[in-house]
Design a protein around this motif. Structure first.
Motif, mmCIF file in Angstrom:
data_model
loop_
_atom_site.group_PDB
_atom_site.id
_atom_site.type_symbol
_atom_site.label_atom_id
_atom_site.label_comp_id
_atom_site.label_asym_id
_atom_site.label_seq_id
_atom_site.Cartn_x
_atom_site.Cartn_y
_atom_site.Cartn_z
ATOM 1 N N ASN A 157 2.905 -7.869 3.807
ATOM 2 C CA ASN A 157 1.654 -7.103 3.725
ATOM 3 C C ASN A 157 1.280 -6.517 5.087
ATOM 4 O O ASN A 157 0.497 -5.564 5.159
ATOM 5 N N ARG A 158 1.847 -7.103 6.148
ATOM 6 C CA ARG A 158 1.614 -6.580 7.493
ATOM 7 C C ARG A 158 2.457 -5.345 7.782
ATOM 8 O O ARG A 158 2.173 -4.608 8.739
ATOM 9 N N VAL A 159 3.497 -5.136 6.992
ATOM 10 C CA VAL A 159 4.517 -4.143 7.320
ATOM 11 C C VAL A 159 4.331 -2.857 6.521
ATOM 12 O O VAL A 159 4.162 -2.885 5.309
ATOM 13 N N VAL A 160 4.393 -1.743 7.218
ATOM 14 C CA VAL A 160 4.454 -0.441 6.569
ATOM 15 C C VAL A 160 5.926 -0.070 6.445
ATOM 16 O O VAL A 160 6.647 -0.028 7.444
ATOM 17 N N PHE A 161 6.395 0.177 5.224
ATOM 18 C CA PHE A 161 7.797 0.518 4.992
ATOM 19 C C PHE A 161 7.910 2.020 4.727
ATOM 20 O O PHE A 161 7.382 2.519 3.736
ATOM 21 N N GLU A 162 8.592 2.698 5.630
ATOM 22 C CA GLU A 162 8.820 4.140 5.487
ATOM 23 C C GLU A 162 10.245 4.315 4.958
ATOM 24 O O GLU A 162 11.206 3.993 5.649
ATOM 25 N N GLY A 163 10.406 4.841 3.746
ATOM 26 C CA GLY A 163 11.724 4.895 3.115
ATOM 27 C C GLY A 163 12.240 6.278 2.781
ATOM 28 O O GLY A 163 13.180 6.403 1.993
#
Length: 260
Positions: A157-163
């Motif tokens: 939940n802390r991580v922004v995942f750019e895919g």
């Protein structure tokens, strides 16, 4: 267009592939009136392979890249965010096996996890899509990274995942659009040491000031007789040097060889 060209041209410009093609061509020419030229090609390719195996060619090529940026002598008093560039995970194998599959650049992820614990208040970003020429229907590194981080005990939940990104410039541009870093924020940027000059150039180009955090070093003074290892390192270094030129020509970086 630049992305497509890079995918098409790299397989025929990688040193290992070029040497194999030269040897095959030399063999074919033995059955023609050009056999003498074929022998010269075979000699050239064989001697080049031998030089790569016994001389520190890979070290000569990779050392300038890896030495360009070093870890900061003193950590910033406050770290607002940490971003890691993809390249450490194999998304298709991860999808097929249902388990995180790591590449030889796995240190990017281990360092990301370590820093996330060292700076528990920092925002976290993983950036990496699928760099294949035809990504439709294929998994992304971001999905593989989410699986890996969850298994390593990181609160995703802390991580922004750019895919969506397919290359280093898109890593910088798409991530900046997602997280909108403040002008006075301090962000650590993790990637392989040889890749760091190109990555820093891309982040500067999109107007994102980051603190380089290089990992995954390969240059070493030791030179064992190991053709496969050295040839792989030569391929990697060649890709970075060519990448620096191509990115500069396409306006993806702020300098030909970004410096501290």
């Amino acid at each position: 267009m630049a992305f497509v060209l890079s995918k098409v041209l790299w397989p025929i410009t990688a040193p290992g592939n070029v040497l194999v093609l030269l040897l095959v061509l030399a063999l074919v020419l033995q059955w023609t009136s050009w056999r003498k030229f074929g022998r010269w090609l075979a000699t050239l390719a064989s001697l080049t392979l031998f030089a790569i195996a016994v001389l520190p060619v890979a070290q000569w090529m990779s050392a300038p890249l890896e030495r360009r940026f070093t870890l900061p002598a003193k950590l910033p008093e406050k770290v607002d965010g940490i971003i890691v560039i993809g390249g450490a995970l194999a998304p298709d194998i991860t999808k097929d096996r249902g388990r995180p599959a790591l590449t030889s650049s796995a240190e990017r992820m281990t360092e990301f996890v370590a820093l996330s614990r060292r700076f528990p208040a920092a925002r976290l970003v993983f950036t990496g899509g699928n760099a294949s020429l035809f990504p439709e229907g294929r998994s992304t590194e971001a999905k593989a990274a989410e699986l890996l981080l969850r298994e390593l005990g990181v609160d995703t939940n802390r991580v922004v995942f750019e895919g969506r990104s397919r290359n280093t410039y898109e890593n910088a541009a798409f991530s900046k659009d997602l997280v909108k870093p403040g002008a006075n924020e301090t962000w650590l940027m993790i990637t392989s040491a040889a890749h760091m000059p190109r990555a820093v150039g891309c982040f500067r180009k999109v107007g994102w000031k980051v603190v380089p955090w290089p990992v995954d070093y390969h240059a070493t003074a030791r030179n064992d007789f190991d053709l496969a290892h050295h040839l792989s390192a030569v391929d990697l270094s060649t890709k970075e040097w060519l990448g620096l030129v191509a990115y500069r020509l396409n306006g993806f970086t702020d300098a030909l060889f970004p410096a501290p």
